[in-house]
Design an enzyme around this catalytic site. Sequence first.
Site, mmCIF file in Angstrom:
data_model
loop_
_atom_site.group_PDB
_atom_site.id
_atom_site.type_symbol
_atom_site.label_atom_id
_atom_site.label_comp_id
_atom_site.label_asym_id
_atom_site.label_seq_id
_atom_site.Cartn_x
_atom_site.Cartn_y
_atom_site.Cartn_z
ATOM 1 N N HIS A 129 40.979 5.866 -21.724
ATOM 2 C CA HIS A 129 42.449 5.815 -21.645
ATOM 3 C C HIS A 129 42.948 4.418 -22.026
ATOM 4 O O HIS A 129 43.908 4.280 -22.790
ATOM 5 C CB HIS A 129 42.872 6.174 -20.222
ATOM 6 C CG HIS A 129 44.306 5.917 -19.909
ATOM 7 N ND1 HIS A 129 45.270 6.907 -19.896
ATOM 8 C CD2 HIS A 129 44.970 4.769 -19.595
ATOM 9 C CE1 HIS A 129 46.434 6.381 -19.580
ATOM 10 N NE2 HIS A 129 46.278 5.088 -19.395
ATOM 11 N N GLU A 130 42.305 3.387 -21.497
ATOM 12 C CA GLU A 130 42.759 2.027 -21.773
ATOM 13 C C GLU A 130 42.509 1.633 -23.227
ATOM 14 O O GLU A 130 43.341 0.976 -23.850
ATOM 15 C CB GLU A 130 42.073 1.047 -20.815
ATOM 16 C CG GLU A 130 42.369 1.289 -19.338
ATOM 17 C CD GLU A 130 43.849 1.263 -18.999
ATOM 18 O OE1 GLU A 130 44.623 0.605 -19.733
ATOM 19 O OE2 GLU A 130 44.243 1.896 -18.011
ATOM 20 N N HIS A 133 45.276 2.892 -25.433
ATOM 21 C CA HIS A 133 46.506 2.093 -25.463
ATOM 22 C C HIS A 133 46.467 1.085 -26.613
ATOM 23 O O HIS A 133 47.466 0.866 -27.297
ATOM 24 C CB HIS A 133 46.690 1.345 -24.142
ATOM 25 C CG HIS A 133 47.292 2.153 -23.047
ATOM 26 N ND1 HIS A 133 48.410 2.939 -23.220
ATOM 27 C CD2 HIS A 133 46.942 2.287 -21.737
ATOM 28 C CE1 HIS A 133 48.721 3.527 -22.076
ATOM 29 N NE2 HIS A 133 47.848 3.155 -21.173
ATOM 30 N N GLU A 191 51.408 6.753 -21.585
ATOM 31 C CA GLU A 191 50.363 7.099 -20.624
ATOM 32 C C GLU A 191 49.786 8.484 -20.915
ATOM 33 O O GLU A 191 48.565 8.684 -20.882
ATOM 34 C CB GLU A 191 50.915 7.037 -19.200
ATOM 35 C CG GLU A 191 51.324 5.652 -18.734
ATOM 36 C CD GLU A 191 50.163 4.679 -18.707
ATOM 37 O OE1 GLU A 191 49.027 5.100 -18.449
ATOM 38 O OE2 GLU A 191 50.386 3.479 -18.957
#
Length: 268
Positions: A129-130, A133, A191
């Site tokens: 997920h990070e 980004h 997100e």
Amino acid sequence: MVFMKVSLKAALAAALVVMVGCSSSPTGRKQFAVLPDSQMNEMGIQSFTEMKKEIPASSDAKLREYVQCVADSLIAVLPDKYRKQDWEVVLFNDEQVNAFALPGYKVGIYTGLLTVAENQSQLAAVVGHELAHVIARHGNERVSTQLATSQALALGYQLSGEESPEKIAIFQALGIGAQVGIILPFSRTHESEADLLGLSYMAKAGFDPRESVQLWRNMSAGGESKAPELLSTHPSNSTRIKDLQANLSKNLPIFEALVAQNKEAKCY
């Protein structure tokens, strides 16, 4: 008063024009990201350098090796541009249940996260997920959006006539409206997009995508913000779980094919 109304409309129209997307994210979503990536990378590297001065790294060599293995496995399946970069991964000795990735190819994971991410696949869900980004240029997009919003409001204020209590009240309301209607929704979009990109990365890297759902169940068990989702920069845990479950069918076969070839991730 008529002049103020016309000017306000003109300023808001200008803001809408400015906010039109000029690039696309990896999912095809139009986005507004105008800063040079080199500048964002410099900002990320500087921030990471400061964090390393303020927060000690974990001295647990086994945990550091485990976290590095998970991160390396995910980085290995990223698009070429990002896979070839020299990523730096640091395990910070801090009780925060959190992790982050910054432009400039920097990844930080807090030891507190390992109390909630109970296995390698759950940790991969967070790290993937990070990484998403950074790959989707969300940092650039957020900074660009905030700059454009503040500049549009400042321009409208300058063009809206003489100072008055009514003018101040209107622009205070516009500021709140911009925050709720533009900046926060972009954050929730980021997100959600990072969740789905991260789900894809973890499956391709040989981590079980079903564990992403369990991760957010663990997060929910630890308590969830009481603020309405409308006023949050993150989707609610229940929303995330629902979205991840809806996308498992696209990613689970990828993971299962790797398992069948004995190529699943092994960072125990």
